[in-house]
Design an enzyme around this catalytic site. Structure first.
Site, PDB file in Angstrom:
ATOM      1  N   LYS A  29       7.983  44.969  74.974  1.00  0.00           N
ATOM      2  CA  LYS A  29       8.000  45.334  73.564  1.00  0.00           C
ATOM      3  C   LYS A  29       9.342  44.923  72.990  1.00  0.00           C
ATOM      4  O   LYS A  29      10.380  45.113  73.632  1.00  0.00           O
ATOM      5  CB  LYS A  29       7.824  46.851  73.431  1.00  0.00           C
ATOM      6  CG  LYS A  29       6.454  47.348  73.890  1.00  0.00           C
ATOM      7  CD  LYS A  29       5.399  47.061  72.849  1.00  0.00           C
ATOM      8  CE  LYS A  29       4.083  47.731  73.187  1.00  0.00           C
ATOM      9  NZ  LYS A  29       3.050  47.447  72.172  1.00  0.00           N
ATOM     10  N   GLY A  67      -4.508  47.505  75.169  1.00  0.00           N
ATOM     11  CA  GLY A  67      -4.626  48.886  75.636  1.00  0.00           C
ATOM     12  C   GLY A  67      -4.028  49.844  74.628  1.00  0.00           C
ATOM     13  O   GLY A  67      -3.175  49.466  73.823  1.00  0.00           O
ATOM     14  N   GLU A  78       3.173  38.815  70.018  1.00  0.00           N
ATOM     15  CA  GLU A  78       2.086  39.629  69.470  1.00  0.00           C
ATOM     16  C   GLU A  78       2.544  40.346  68.195  1.00  0.00           C
ATOM     17  O   GLU A  78       3.604  40.967  68.182  1.00  0.00           O
ATOM     18  CB  GLU A  78       1.664  40.644  70.547  1.00  0.00           C
ATOM     19  CG  GLU A  78       0.491  41.539  70.163  1.00  0.00           C
ATOM     20  CD  GLU A  78       0.107  42.486  71.302  1.00  0.00           C
ATOM     21  OE1 GLU A  78       0.615  42.321  72.434  1.00  0.00           O
ATOM     22  OE2 GLU A  78      -0.700  43.397  71.056  1.00  0.00           O
ATOM     23  N   LYS A  92       4.181  42.092  79.677  1.00  0.00           N
ATOM     24  CA  LYS A  92       4.376  42.162  78.218  1.00  0.00           C
ATOM     25  C   LYS A  92       5.529  43.105  77.956  1.00  0.00           C
ATOM     26  O   LYS A  92       5.535  44.226  78.466  1.00  0.00           O
ATOM     27  CB  LYS A  92       3.082  42.659  77.582  1.00  0.00           C
ATOM     28  CG  LYS A  92       3.212  43.286  76.202  1.00  0.00           C
ATOM     29  CD  LYS A  92       1.839  43.431  75.555  1.00  0.00           C
ATOM     30  CE  LYS A  92       1.764  44.632  74.645  1.00  0.00           C
ATOM     31  NZ  LYS A  92       0.440  44.797  74.016  1.00  0.00           N
ATOM     32  N   ASP A 112       5.684  41.820  72.379  1.00  0.00           N
ATOM     33  CA  ASP A 112       4.892  42.483  71.338  1.00  0.00           C
ATOM     34  C   ASP A 112       5.836  43.198  70.373  1.00  0.00           C
ATOM     35  O   ASP A 112       6.618  44.053  70.781  1.00  0.00           O
ATOM     36  CB  ASP A 112       3.933  43.498  71.981  1.00  0.00           C
ATOM     37  CG  ASP A 112       2.984  44.151  70.974  1.00  0.00           C
ATOM     38  OD1 ASP A 112       3.045  43.818  69.776  1.00  0.00           O
ATOM     39  OD2 ASP A 112       2.170  45.003  71.408  1.00  0.00           O
ATOM     40  N   SER A 159       2.056  46.304  80.330  1.00  0.00           N
ATOM     41  CA  SER A 159       2.801  46.410  79.080  1.00  0.00           C
ATOM     42  C   SER A 159       3.951  47.396  79.296  1.00  0.00           C
ATOM     43  O   SER A 159       3.729  48.543  79.687  1.00  0.00           O
ATOM     44  CB  SER A 159       1.868  46.908  77.971  1.00  0.00           C
ATOM     45  OG  SER A 159       2.594  47.150  76.789  1.00  0.00           O
ATOM     46  N   LYS A 186      -9.072  45.092  70.920  1.00  0.00           N
ATOM     47  CA  LYS A 186      -9.095  46.503  71.315  1.00  0.00           C
ATOM     48  C   LYS A 186     -10.394  47.078  70.777  1.00  0.00           C
ATOM     49  O   LYS A 186     -10.641  47.021  69.566  1.00  0.00           O
ATOM     50  CB  LYS A 186      -7.910  47.267  70.715  1.00  0.00           C
ATOM     51  CG  LYS A 186      -6.565  46.934  71.355  1.00  0.00           C
ATOM     52  CD  LYS A 186      -5.422  47.701  70.720  1.00  0.00           C
ATOM     53  CE  LYS A 186      -4.100  47.313  71.385  1.00  0.00           C
ATOM     54  NZ  LYS A 186      -2.934  47.813  70.623  1.00  0.00           N
ATOM     55  N   ASP A 220      -2.851  41.599  66.814  1.00  0.00           N
ATOM     56  CA  ASP A 220      -3.375  42.874  67.305  1.00  0.00           C
ATOM     57  C   ASP A 220      -3.750  43.700  66.062  1.00  0.00           C
ATOM     58  O   ASP A 220      -4.884  43.627  65.576  1.00  0.00           O
ATOM     59  CB  ASP A 220      -2.299  43.555  68.182  1.00  0.00           C
ATOM     60  CG  ASP A 220      -2.630  44.972  68.617  1.00  0.00           C
ATOM     61  OD1 ASP A 220      -3.683  45.500  68.220  1.00  0.00           O
ATOM     62  OD2 ASP A 220      -1.832  45.593  69.365  1.00  0.00           O
TER      63      ASP A 220
HETATM   64  O1  OSB Z   1       0.508  47.337  70.541  1.00  0.00           O
HETATM   65  O2  OSB Z   1      -0.570  47.008  72.300  1.00  0.00           O
HETATM   66  C1  OSB Z   1       0.028  47.787  71.563  1.00  0.00           C
HETATM   67  C2  OSB Z   1       0.240  51.227  73.207  1.00  0.00           C
HETATM   68  C3  OSB Z   1       0.076  52.037  72.115  1.00  0.00           C
HETATM   69  C4  OSB Z   1      -0.035  51.487  70.872  1.00  0.00           C
HETATM   70  C5  OSB Z   1      -0.017  50.095  70.721  1.00  0.00           C
HETATM   71  C6  OSB Z   1       0.121  49.269  71.810  1.00  0.00           C
HETATM   72  C7  OSB Z   1       0.289  49.849  73.074  1.00  0.00           C
HETATM   73  C8  OSB Z   1       0.514  49.086  74.285  1.00  0.00           C
HETATM   74  C9  OSB Z   1       0.150  49.795  75.569  1.00  0.00           C
HETATM   75  O3  OSB Z   1       1.068  48.021  74.336  1.00  0.00           O
HETATM   76  C10 OSB Z   1      -0.817  49.079  76.390  1.00  0.00           C
HETATM   77  C11 OSB Z   1      -1.342  49.964  77.487  1.00  0.00           C
HETATM   78  O4  OSB Z   1      -2.328  50.697  77.246  1.00  0.00           O
HETATM   79  O5  OSB Z   1      -0.800  49.907  78.574  1.00  0.00           O
HETATM   80 MG    MG Z   2       0.115  45.280  70.365  1.00  0.00          MG
END
Ligand code: OSB
Ligand code: MG
Length: 380
Positions: A167, A294, A217, A165, A192, A139, A266, A242
């Site tokens: 953002k 994560g 996402e 992934k 995401d 990510s 999660k 999510d």
């Molecule tokens: O939306 O998945 C998410 C990290 C913090 C808060 C929300 C998210 C995330 C990530 C990080 O996408 C995923 C990771 O732990 O590498």
């Molecule tokens: Mg997410």
């Protein structure tokens, strides 16, 4: 199976710094307070869990300090000095507290670990996991420019990650996805949005359809499953939820409404490993693939994540990158490593990684021992 009896719980509050700041549509994370929950069974065995909360209530309503408060005053007093026959009982024991699922999950996962260790079994075996080599995705936070993002993607593809992934947020979407897709027409790619759009943005979101994304996402509000159902009807790209899924019941309703075609599980968000397994099973029955999300976990939460990912319907690579991607030194030994985009699940009791107490010492803010069921509040 042997039951466990918790004689003491130690909360270790640590403050850790990410190697690289992580930016999402709701903000940037650089340092993180984490509450490690150590439960000690009457036979002296320790089990570990962590709060996957952040310092601020921006992803959801919890923070690390609210989790500590709820753990100390409500959750721990309910489970201490009681015989626990199986960790799958825990979430229902904690039902008297509304929500606060990350706090619940930190305690519940610690109890799974101690239960597995007491019964000398690796955690995956207790939940019926099958795939002992799991595929890993990466990510990537929002970058300064599409060019910077493409550079990062290139690096992670070379390292062997099986899914990328990225953002996105309004103003940082099409251009970024377009740049990555141009350079990498065939990689498994997803985006995401962390709740940054509304149904008014439907035309903008439809522009993503031509990029062959595995999924988008959580495009809409953190608490929505109605508008997502409408959006899914108009998008070709599968929606993955999510933030909106806190429980088995949420997942059931989202599936029934057609709010998503994929779910990110999660453990913290849904209140623990048992609820995660139930959601996994439900999704499997409905042909909804799942993957492990994560929350920038330390090695303890990460270990729980990779054990969960061994379940058969985790067919999409998760956000479970190796320790070295987050931390200069992780708090577990050995660190969690990846080879060619694969993490091998340790075949040792419990989470299968040793907690490095000397490392915890270096980042410790304070610790607190709880060995009585005393609470200033009457516990039902
Ligand atoms: O939306 O998945 C998410 C990290 C913090 C808060 C929300 C998210 C995330 C990530 C990080 O996408 C995923 C990771 O732990 O590498
Ligand atoms: Mg997410």
């Amino acid at each position: 199976m042997e039951s466990v009896y918790i004689k003491e719980v130690i909360l270790h509050l640590i403050n850790v710094s990410l190697k690289v700041p992580f930016t999402t549509s709701f903000g940037t994370m650089q340092t993180k307070e984490v509450c490690l929950v150590e439960v000690i069974d009457s036979s002296g065995i320790s089990g570990w869990g962590e709060t996957v909360t952040s310092n601020e209530p921006y992803y959801n309503e919890e923070t690390t300090y609210t989790a500590v408060y709820i753990l100390k005053n409500f959750l721990i007093p309910k489970v201490i000095h009681k015989e626990i026959k199986h960790p799958k009982e825990i979430l229902s024991m904690l039902n008297f507290v509304k929500r606060n699922r990350m706090a619940k999950a930190a305690l519940e996962t610690a109890i799974w670990d101690v239960f597995a260790k007491k019964n000398k079994k690796p955690l995956y075996e207790l939940i019926g996991g099958e795939n002992l080599e799991i595929k890993v995705g990466k990510s990537i936070g929002i970058q300064e420019s599409p060019e910077k993002l493409v550079e990062k993607v290139e690096q992670f593809v070379k390292e062997g990650f099986r899914k990328i992934k990225i953002k996105i947020a309004p103003g940082k979407d099409i251009e970024y996805v377009d740049a990555v897709r141009n350079k990498f027409p065939n990689i498994p790619l997803m985006a995401d949005a962390n709740s940054a759009y509304t149904l008014k943005d439907i035309e903008q979101l439809k522009k993503l359809d031509k990029y062959n994304l595995m999924m988008i996402e959580q495009p809409l509000a953190h608490d929505d499953i109605i508008d997502h159902a409408q959006l899914q009807k108009e998008l070709q790209t599968p929606i993955c939820l999510d933030e909106s899924i806190h429980s088995y019941e949420d997942a059931r309703k989202a599936i029934e409404l057609g709010s998503c075609r994929i779910i990110n599980i999660k453990i913290g968000r849904v209140g623990g490993l048992y609820e995660s397994v139930r959601i996994h099973d439900l999704c499997k029955q409905h042909n909804i693939p799942v993957w492990c999300g994560g929350m920038l976990e330390t090695g303890i939460g990460r270990a729980h994540n990779i054990h969960m990912t061994t379940l058969s319907n985790f067919t999409i690579p998760g956000d479970t990158a190796p320790s070295s991607h987050y931390w200069t030194e992780d708090i577990v030994k050995p660190e969690i490593t990846m080879e060619n985009g694969i993490i091998k699940i340790p075949n040792r009791p419990g989470i299968g990684y040793e907690v490095a107490r000397d490392q915890i010492e270096k980042v410790l803010v304070y610790s607190e021992k709880i060995n009585s069921s005393y609470s200033p509040h009457p516990i039902p």
